[in-house]
Every structure is written in structure tokens, then in C-alpha cells.
Scaffold this motif. Structure first.
Motif, PDB file in Angstrom:
ATOM      1  N   VAL A  58      37.503  38.224  50.968  1.00  0.00           N
ATOM      2  CA  VAL A  58      37.250  38.574  49.575  1.00  0.00           C
ATOM      3  C   VAL A  58      36.218  39.693  49.584  1.00  0.00           C
ATOM      4  O   VAL A  58      35.097  39.516  50.074  1.00  0.00           O
ATOM      5  N   GLY A  59      36.612  40.847  49.079  1.00  0.00           N
ATOM      6  CA  GLY A  59      35.690  41.964  48.999  1.00  0.00           C
ATOM      7  C   GLY A  59      34.832  41.851  47.752  1.00  0.00           C
ATOM      8  O   GLY A  59      35.365  41.784  46.639  1.00  0.00           O
ATOM      9  N   ILE A  60      33.523  41.809  47.936  1.00  0.00           N
ATOM     10  CA  ILE A  60      32.595  41.582  46.826  1.00  0.00           C
ATOM     11  C   ILE A  60      31.722  42.806  46.613  1.00  0.00           C
ATOM     12  O   ILE A  60      31.140  43.348  47.559  1.00  0.00           O
ATOM     13  N   ARG A  61      31.641  43.214  45.362  1.00  0.00           N
ATOM     14  CA  ARG A  61      30.708  44.255  44.969  1.00  0.00           C
ATOM     15  C   ARG A  61      29.568  43.592  44.203  1.00  0.00           C
ATOM     16  O   ARG A  61      29.807  42.872  43.230  1.00  0.00           O
ATOM     17  N   GLY A  62      28.358  43.806  44.661  1.00  0.00           N
ATOM     18  CA  GLY A  62      27.213  43.143  44.052  1.00  0.00           C
ATOM     19  C   GLY A  62      26.329  42.524  45.119  1.00  0.00           C
ATOM     20  O   GLY A  62      26.398  42.886  46.296  1.00  0.00           O
ATOM     21  N   ASN A  63      25.525  41.568  44.721  1.00  0.00           N
ATOM     22  CA  ASN A  63      24.590  40.917  45.648  1.00  0.00           C
ATOM     23  C   ASN A  63      24.629  39.400  45.424  1.00  0.00           C
ATOM     24  O   ASN A  63      23.716  38.827  44.800  1.00  0.00           O
ATOM     25  N   PRO A  64      25.654  38.734  45.917  1.00  0.00           N
ATOM     26  CA  PRO A  64      25.782  37.287  45.698  1.00  0.00           C
ATOM     27  C   PRO A  64      24.670  36.504  46.378  1.00  0.00           C
ATOM     28  O   PRO A  64      24.238  36.857  47.483  1.00  0.00           O
ATOM     29  N   ALA A  65      24.209  35.452  45.727  1.00  0.00           N
ATOM     30  CA  ALA A  65      23.138  34.641  46.297  1.00  0.00           C
ATOM     31  C   ALA A  65      23.639  33.792  47.459  1.00  0.00           C
ATOM     32  O   ALA A  65      22.900  33.509  48.403  1.00  0.00           O
ATOM     33  N   LYS A  66      24.903  33.383  47.401  1.00  0.00           N
ATOM     34  CA  LYS A  66      25.475  32.558  48.455  1.00  0.00           C
ATOM     35  C   LYS A  66      26.985  32.669  48.427  1.00  0.00           C
ATOM     36  O   LYS A  66      27.567  33.232  47.483  1.00  0.00           O
ATOM     37  N   ALA A  67      27.631  32.127  49.437  1.00  0.00           N
ATOM     38  CA  ALA A  67      29.093  32.111  49.495  1.00  0.00           C
ATOM     39  C   ALA A  67      29.612  30.759  49.021  1.00  0.00           C
ATOM     40  O   ALA A  67      28.847  29.806  48.811  1.00  0.00           O
ATOM     41  N   LEU A  68      30.908  30.654  48.850  1.00  0.00           N
ATOM     42  CA  LEU A  68      31.523  29.368  48.522  1.00  0.00           C
ATOM     43  C   LEU A  68      31.383  28.422  49.710  1.00  0.00           C
ATOM     44  O   LEU A  68      31.203  28.860  50.849  1.00  0.00           O
ATOM     45  N   ASP A  69      31.461  27.154  49.446  1.00  0.00           N
ATOM     46  CA  ASP A  69      31.421  26.166  50.531  1.00  0.00           C
ATOM     47  C   ASP A  69      32.577  26.411  51.503  1.00  0.00           C
ATOM     48  O   ASP A  69      33.727  26.581  51.079  1.00  0.00           O
ATOM     49  N   GLY A  70      32.259  26.409  52.778  1.00  0.00           N
ATOM     50  CA  GLY A  70      33.277  26.651  53.794  1.00  0.00           C
ATOM     51  C   GLY A  70      33.468  28.119  54.125  1.00  0.00           C
ATOM     52  O   GLY A  70      34.311  28.463  54.957  1.00  0.00           O
ATOM     53  N   TYR A  71      32.666  28.985  53.491  1.00  0.00           N
ATOM     54  CA  TYR A  71      32.787  30.423  53.710  1.00  0.00           C
ATOM     55  C   TYR A  71      31.399  31.011  53.990  1.00  0.00           C
ATOM     56  O   TYR A  71      30.371  30.361  53.755  1.00  0.00           O
ATOM     57  N   ARG A  72      31.384  32.235  54.487  1.00  0.00           N
ATOM     58  CA  ARG A  72      30.124  32.930  54.709  1.00  0.00           C
ATOM     59  C   ARG A  72      30.274  34.390  54.318  1.00  0.00           C
ATOM     60  O   ARG A  72      31.396  34.924  54.229  1.00  0.00           O
ATOM     61  N   LEU A  73      29.132  35.037  54.104  1.00  0.00           N
ATOM     62  CA  LEU A  73      29.120  36.431  53.681  1.00  0.00           C
ATOM     63  C   LEU A  73      28.807  37.345  54.867  1.00  0.00           C
ATOM     64  O   LEU A  73      27.920  37.048  55.671  1.00  0.00           O
ATOM     65  N   VAL A  74      29.522  38.448  54.952  1.00  0.00           N
ATOM     66  CA  VAL A  74      29.296  39.462  55.988  1.00  0.00           C
ATOM     67  C   VAL A  74      29.007  40.783  55.291  1.00  0.00           C
ATOM     68  O   VAL A  74      29.800  41.229  54.449  1.00  0.00           O
ATOM     69  N   ASP A  75      27.865  41.404  55.615  1.00  0.00           N
ATOM     70  CA  ASP A  75      27.539  42.683  54.992  1.00  0.00           C
ATOM     71  C   ASP A  75      28.281  43.822  55.699  1.00  0.00           C
ATOM     72  O   ASP A  75      29.063  43.595  56.628  1.00  0.00           O
ATOM     73  N   ARG A  76      28.005  45.028  55.272  1.00  0.00           N
ATOM     74  CA  ARG A  76      28.722  46.182  55.846  1.00  0.00           C
ATOM     75  C   ARG A  76      28.426  46.343  57.332  1.00  0.00           C
ATOM     76  O   ARG A  76      29.329  46.676  58.111  1.00  0.00           O
ATOM     77  N   ARG A  77      27.191  46.101  57.709  1.00  0.00           N
ATOM     78  CA  ARG A  77      26.836  46.235  59.126  1.00  0.00           C
ATOM     79  C   ARG A  77      27.654  45.255  59.969  1.00  0.00           C
ATOM     80  O   ARG A  77      28.166  45.612  61.042  1.00  0.00           O
ATOM     81  N   GLY A  78      27.771  44.018  59.492  1.00  0.00           N
ATOM     82  CA  GLY A  78      28.565  43.033  60.225  1.00  0.00           C
ATOM     83  C   GLY A  78      30.034  43.411  60.272  1.00  0.00           C
ATOM     84  O   GLY A  78      30.718  43.171  61.277  1.00  0.00           O
ATOM     85  N   ALA A  79      30.532  44.008  59.177  1.00  0.00           N
ATOM     86  CA  ALA A  79      31.933  44.436  59.146  1.00  0.00           C
ATOM     87  C   ALA A  79      32.175  45.569  60.142  1.00  0.00           C
ATOM     88  O   ALA A  79      33.209  45.617  60.821  1.00  0.00           O
ATOM     89  N   ILE A  80      31.206  46.484  60.245  1.00  0.00           N
ATOM     90  CA  ILE A  80      31.325  47.581  61.213  1.00  0.00           C
ATOM     91  C   ILE A  80      31.318  47.036  62.635  1.00  0.00           C
ATOM     92  O   ILE A  80      32.108  47.468  63.484  1.00  0.00           O
ATOM     93  N   ASP A  81      30.436  46.077  62.901  1.00  0.00           N
ATOM     94  CA  ASP A  81      30.389  45.461  64.235  1.00  0.00           C
ATOM     95  C   ASP A  81      31.707  44.780  64.570  1.00  0.00           C
ATOM     96  O   ASP A  81      32.179  44.832  65.717  1.00  0.00           O
TER      97      ASP A  81
END
Length: 349
Positions: free
Chosen positions: A195-218
Motif C-alpha cells: 500500500v503506497g502511502i502519502r503522508g506520515n502515518p503514526a503506525k501500520a495496520l496489525d500484521g503489517y509494517r511501514l517501510v520508508d523510501r530509504r528502505g524501499a531503495i535498499d
């Protein structure tokens, strides 16, 4: 002693030029290799940044939103949209694919996202795809608006061009609508890679995690890690070659100037002064080689079939490294000069 060292370089100008030319090519190739390794990350960074996504929400256990993705139901997009801090959420699809490019099979990267984004890059020509039968392609493919592309038994019409959009060593990127990508990648099933998110979410849904642009590049860079490491090793070996060339020149110069050094010692010239003269010769060769090496790197870089992006820091660091190499390489010649007996000045020919 410094004047004597310069006169010695003038006397041995042919050998000096050979040393400078050889070392400059070594420095140039070091810069080009650095640019190759950096070019892989620049490609990945440009592609990820062009998507306009701040965070990718992926399943726990998935390595990343692209090559390490684990598909899940598209219905999670609506739940993600309701998270605090989320401005927009979109279903994103990614997969590697093989398509014919002028009759030749070629590996490409397929992205799926809504027409208005997040996940759809800006077009340099045309417009973003709006239906499952439309596609936007990288300008590196040389396609034009209105051309047809055949991928996985589907004919797609090119409606947009994205300027120089590549990853994974010049593999071109393809952009479709989410539905169009799902049809090619998942057989039409309503599943997505992230799920591509624009903004600054405080947390992800249960069972999921957030990856920033740096993590996506890695994540996008992961398959190239071995190649980047190999290039880095080659660059280090080239530094050793450069030091060897300079060291050989200085050592041979010290060998041939044995009688000169003996005379200098006999008339009271300090050993430190002679060592400074040899060090100056080494530094002079290294600096000249670095300057020429920068010019050669600018000429050789565009000749490579992959992207060469030499970072500005590498150009600034090269003279420092060159001087360091020159000083280290001069140690053998210095040692030779130190051990010379002044009595040799009074010996026969």
C-alpha cells in the motif's frame, strides 16, 4: 633539495610522463567504478522518489515492497486510508517481467498504481495510463506514443513516456494501472504488493509494517549487493596498482641517484631534506595523475553501457587519496636514500 627534485623529474621526463599516464588511467578507472556502483543506487533512488510515496505498507515477514514483497488483499487499502496521518493510500503492484524489445527478450520492471497516484510518476511525454490496456514506458526503450507492446499475451498501447526511468542496471520501467498490472502479474486477482502511502502515518495496520523510501531503495538494491561489493574490491585493488606505479618510479629514481644522495650527505644536507624531495616527487606525480584521471573519467564514463554517476565527493576525495598514496609509495625510495653511506661520494666511478 626541492629544486634538485624538480630538476630530477625534468631529467627523467619520459619516465615521469609514463608514470603519470599509467597512474591517471588507474585513477580514472577507479572513478568510473565508483560511478558504476553509485549509479545503481541513483537509479533506484530516482525510481522510488518518482513514485511520490512516502511509506510503503507491507506484510510482516516481507523483505520489502518490491523484490521482497509478499502479495496481500487489495481491501487493506481502504483500512490504511483511515489511519491517522495518512493523506492518500493506493494499491501498488510490482513484478519483474520479460518483454520483447524489437524482437529481443529483455528484462523489465513492471509497476502498477492508480492513474492519479500515489505510485504513478510524472510523464515527460503523453499521459499516465487510465485503462488496463494502456502503459507508460521508460524513454530508454525508444518507444513513441501510440506504439504497441506485447507482454504476457496482452497487447498494450503506449500512452506515456517517463524520462530515463530504470533500475537494476539499466532495466527499463513500465507503468500500468493497478488493474492492468494485476491482470499481468496475478491473473486478474485483486491482490497487491504494498500500500503506497502519502503522508506520515503514526503506525501500520496489525500484521503489517511501514517501510520508508530509504528502505524501499535498499530492497530494490538487494540483488546488486554482490556486484557492488565486487566493484568496491576492484577499486581498492586499483588504488594498490596506482601506489605500485608511483612507488616503482620513486624507488628507481632513488637507486639511480645513489651517488647524488651520498654527495648531499657528505656536504651536510639533512636526511629529512632528501626525504622531503622524494616525497615531493611522489606527490607531484600523484596530483598530476589525479587531475588527468578526472578528465579521463569524464570521457570514459559515457562509453559504458550502464549508468555511471560519479559522486561529487569522489572528485574531491581523489586528490587527498592521491597525495596519501604518493607519500606511502615514496617510503621505499626514502628508505633507500637513508641507508646510503656518505663515503660513496668519494669512491670511484
Amino acid at each position: 633539495m626541492l629544486i634538485a627534485a624538480l630538476r630530477d623529474l625534468q631529467w627523467r621526463r619520459r619516465r615521469f610522463l609514463i608514470a603519470v599516464v599509467g597512474t591517471s588511467f588507474v585513477f580514472a578507472m577507479t572513478l568510473v567504478l565508483t560511478g558504476l556502483a553509485n549509479g545503481f543506487r541513483v537509479e533506484a533512488s530516482n525510481t522510488v522518489n518518482s513514485l511520490g510515496i512516502d511509506y510503503f505498507m507491507i506484510q510482516n515477514g516481507a523483505a520489502g515492497p518490491f523484490l521482497g514483497s509478499s502479495p496481500f488483499a487489495q481491501t487493506e487499502v481502504e483500512r490504511a486510508q483511515r489511519l491517522p496521518g495518512v493523506q492518500a493510500a493506493a494499491a501498488v503492484v510490482y513484478a519483474g517481467t520479460t518483454a520483447l524489445d524489437n524482437g529481443t527478450p529483455r528484462t523489465m520492471n513492471l509497476f502498477g498504481a492508480p492513474t492519479g497516484g500515489p505510485g504513478m510518476p510524472a510523464m515527460s511525454q503523453g499521459r499516465p495510463p487510465a485503462t488496463p490496456d494502456e502503459i507508460a514506458v521508460s524513454s530508454t526503450l525508444g518507444r513513441k506514443i501510440g506504439d504497441q507492446m506485447h507482454i504476457a499475451s496482452h497487447n498494450l498501447r503506449v500512452v506515456g513516456i517517463v524520462n530515463n526511468s530504470t533500475v537494476l542496471a539499466q532495466q527499463p520501467n513500465l507503468f500500468l494501472t493497478t488493474v492492468g498490472a494485476q491482470r499481468l502479474v496475478y491473473g486478474g486477482q485483486p491482490v497487491i504488493a504494498s500500500v503506497g502511502i502519502r503522508g506520515n502515518p503514526a503506525k501500520a495496520l496489525d500484521g503489517y509494517r511501514l517501510v520508508d523510501r530509504r528502505g524501499a531503495i535498499d530492497d530494490m538494491m538487494r540483488p546488486l549487493k554482490v556486484a557492488v561489493d565486487a566493484i568496491s574490491i576492484m577499486a581498492v585493488l586499483l588504488w594498490v596498482v596506482a601506489a605500485t606505479i608511483i612507488g616503482m618510479f620513486i624507488y628507481m629514481s632513488a637507486m639511480e641517484r645513489t651517488r647524488d644522495f651520498a654527495v648531499f650527505k657528505a656536504v651536510g644536507v639533512k636526511t629529512k631534506s632528501m626525504m622531503a624531495g622524494l616525497a615531493m616527487q611522489a606527490v607531484f606525480i600523484a596530483v598530476c595523475s589525479a587531475a588527468i584521471g578526472v578528465l579521463l573519467a569524464m570521457v570514459l564514463g559515457p562509453m559504458f553501457p550502464m549508468r555511471v554517476d560519479v559522486p561529487a565527493g569522489a572528485y574531491l576525495l581523489l586528490p587527498v587519496v592521491a597525495i596519501t598514496i604518493g607519500l606511502i609509495a615514496s617510503l621505499a625510495g626514502m628508505r633507500r636514500a637513508v641507508t646510503i653511506d656518505p663515503a660513496m661520494a668519494f669512491g670511484g666511478p
